[in-house]
Design a protein around this motif. Structure first.
Motif, mmCIF file in Angstrom:
data_model
loop_
_atom_site.group_PDB
_atom_site.id
_atom_site.type_symbol
_atom_site.label_atom_id
_atom_site.label_comp_id
_atom_site.label_asym_id
_atom_site.label_seq_id
_atom_site.Cartn_x
_atom_site.Cartn_y
_atom_site.Cartn_z
ATOM 1 N N ILE A 17 3.737 -9.397 0.824
ATOM 2 C CA ILE A 17 3.162 -10.721 1.062
ATOM 3 C C ILE A 17 3.855 -11.322 2.278
ATOM 4 O O ILE A 17 5.085 -11.389 2.329
ATOM 5 N N ASP A 18 3.067 -11.733 3.253
ATOM 6 C CA ASP A 18 3.593 -12.391 4.443
ATOM 7 C C ASP A 18 4.204 -13.721 4.022
ATOM 8 O O ASP A 18 3.510 -14.587 3.495
ATOM 9 N N GLN A 19 5.505 -13.892 4.236
ATOM 10 C CA GLN A 19 6.189 -15.095 3.782
ATOM 11 C C GLN A 19 5.880 -16.309 4.648
ATOM 12 O O GLN A 19 6.200 -17.431 4.263
ATOM 13 N N VAL A 20 5.246 -16.117 5.790
ATOM 14 C CA VAL A 20 4.874 -17.240 6.652
ATOM 15 C C VAL A 20 3.515 -17.799 6.238
ATOM 16 O O VAL A 20 3.348 -19.002 6.068
ATOM 17 N N HIS A 21 2.522 -16.901 6.033
ATOM 18 C CA HIS A 21 1.159 -17.343 5.736
ATOM 19 C C HIS A 21 0.694 -17.045 4.308
ATOM 20 O O HIS A 21 -0.348 -17.513 3.893
ATOM 21 N N GLY A 22 1.430 -16.219 3.582
ATOM 22 C CA GLY A 22 1.064 -15.900 2.204
ATOM 23 C C GLY A 22 0.002 -14.835 2.044
ATOM 24 O O GLY A 22 -0.516 -14.640 0.951
ATOM 25 N N ASN A 23 -0.348 -14.122 3.112
ATOM 26 C CA ASN A 23 -1.378 -13.087 3.050
ATOM 27 C C ASN A 23 -0.788 -11.743 2.628
ATOM 28 O O ASN A 23 0.305 -11.377 3.040
ATOM 29 N N ARG A 24 -1.551 -11.000 1.826
ATOM 30 C CA ARG A 24 -1.163 -9.637 1.474
ATOM 31 C C ARG A 24 -1.339 -8.764 2.716
ATOM 32 O O ARG A 24 -2.282 -8.922 3.484
ATOM 33 N N HIS A 25 -0.412 -7.857 2.924
ATOM 34 C CA HIS A 25 -0.533 -6.933 4.048
ATOM 35 C C HIS A 25 0.148 -5.612 3.705
ATOM 36 O O HIS A 25 0.860 -5.512 2.706
ATOM 37 N N ALA A 26 -0.109 -4.629 4.524
ATOM 38 C CA ALA A 26 0.551 -3.333 4.352
ATOM 39 C C ALA A 26 1.990 -3.438 4.844
ATOM 40 O O ALA A 26 2.284 -4.150 5.796
ATOM 41 N N HIS A 27 2.883 -2.720 4.162
ATOM 42 C CA HIS A 27 4.284 -2.686 4.573
ATOM 43 C C HIS A 27 4.748 -1.234 4.541
ATOM 44 O O HIS A 27 4.624 -0.559 3.514
ATOM 45 N N ILE A 28 5.268 -0.776 5.659
ATOM 46 C CA ILE A 28 5.765 0.597 5.749
ATOM 47 C C ILE A 28 7.190 0.638 5.219
ATOM 48 O O ILE A 28 8.060 -0.078 5.708
ATOM 49 N N PHE A 29 7.397 1.464 4.202
ATOM 50 C CA PHE A 29 8.729 1.606 3.621
ATOM 51 C C PHE A 29 9.548 2.643 4.369
ATOM 52 O O PHE A 29 10.743 2.458 4.587
ATOM 53 N N ILE A 30 8.916 3.751 4.714
ATOM 54 C CA ILE A 30 9.654 4.803 5.424
ATOM 55 C C ILE A 30 8.685 5.683 6.202
ATOM 56 O O ILE A 30 7.582 5.962 5.744
ATOM 57 N N LEU A 31 9.121 6.052 7.371
ATOM 58 C CA LEU A 31 8.448 7.073 8.186
ATOM 59 C C LEU A 31 9.501 8.131 8.460
ATOM 60 O O LEU A 31 10.576 7.825 8.987
ATOM 61 N N TYR A 32 9.230 9.359 8.054
ATOM 62 C CA TYR A 32 10.189 10.439 8.267
ATOM 63 C C TYR A 32 9.476 11.642 8.861
ATOM 64 O O TYR A 32 8.433 12.070 8.351
ATOM 65 N N VAL A 33 10.057 12.155 9.942
ATOM 66 C CA VAL A 33 9.571 13.381 10.566
ATOM 67 C C VAL A 33 10.727 14.383 10.524
ATOM 68 O O VAL A 33 11.852 14.055 10.904
ATOM 69 N N VAL A 34 10.452 15.580 10.042
ATOM 70 C CA VAL A 34 11.464 16.639 9.993
ATOM 71 C C VAL A 34 12.037 16.803 11.405
ATOM 72 O O VAL A 34 11.271 16.859 12.376
ATOM 73 N N PRO A 35 13.374 16.843 11.539
ATOM 74 C CA PRO A 35 13.991 16.839 12.868
ATOM 75 C C PRO A 35 13.410 17.833 13.879
ATOM 76 O O PRO A 35 13.186 17.476 15.034
ATOM 77 N N GLU A 36 13.127 19.055 13.468
ATOM 78 C CA GLU A 36 12.607 20.028 14.440
ATOM 79 C C GLU A 36 11.168 19.758 14.869
ATOM 80 O O GLU A 36 10.656 20.413 15.774
ATOM 81 N N HIS A 37 10.511 18.774 14.248
ATOM 82 C CA HIS A 37 9.140 18.415 14.614
ATOM 83 C C HIS A 37 9.055 17.062 15.328
ATOM 84 O O HIS A 37 7.965 16.572 15.603
ATOM 85 N N ARG A 38 10.190 16.458 15.613
ATOM 86 C CA ARG A 38 10.215 15.145 16.270
ATOM 87 C C ARG A 38 9.850 15.263 17.743
ATOM 88 O O ARG A 38 9.949 16.318 18.344
ATOM 89 N N ARG A 39 9.432 14.119 18.310
ATOM 90 C CA ARG A 39 9.086 13.999 19.730
ATOM 91 C C ARG A 39 7.865 14.843 20.098
ATOM 92 O O ARG A 39 7.732 15.321 21.209
ATOM 93 N N ARG A 40 6.942 15.008 19.132
ATOM 94 C CA ARG A 40 5.694 15.743 19.361
ATOM 95 C C ARG A 40 4.466 14.868 19.146
ATOM 96 O O ARG A 40 3.349 15.360 19.150
#
Length: 124
Positions: free
Chosen positions: A44-67
């Motif tokens: 919930i957006d604490q400024v306007h009170g709207n529901r929104h998506a929130h990213i908890f984690i983005l993980y890329v296996v190290p040998e596949h990064r920067r692609r």
């Protein structure tokens, strides 16, 4: 609500991969394992009170990064959030994580707040 989106390598070493919503582990040992995953839920957006998506984690296996896999996952989830009717996506990132900060800045994310902490001594 929690959704998990992952990227799988489609061919060994050829740089081709697919993205989709992740529901369960691969059906067989021969199935490719994810090389990156993004967990997203509701907030919930604490400024306007709207529901929104929130990213908890983005993980890329190290040998596949920067692609471009992290960028592709982020854009995939942006489209998913738009289809849900969300007007924004939130996430939290450590200031020391320069690669992540660069990615999010390139994708148009802006700082909205600062998360502050105070470390307390365990001694009394």
């Amino acid at each position: 609500m929690l959704a998990i989106f992952c990227a799988w390598e489609l061919g060994i070493g050829n740089g081709e991969w697919g993205i989709g919503q992740y529901f369960s582990p691969p059906a067989s040992p021969a199935s490719p394992a994810p090389v990156a995953c993004l967990w997203v839920g509701n907030a919930i957006d604490q400024v306007h009170g709207n529901r929104h998506a929130h990213i908890f984690i983005l993980y890329v296996v190290p040998e596949h990064r920067r692609r471009g896999i992290g960028t592709a996952l982020m854009r995939y989830v942006e489209n998913w959030a738009i289809q849900r009717g969300d007007r924004q996506i939130g996430l939290q990132v450590f200031q020391s994580n320069k690669p992540a900060l660069n990615l999010y800045n390139q994708l148009g994310y802006q700082t909205q707040s600062l998360w502050m902490v105070k470390f307390l001594s365990a001694e009394k």
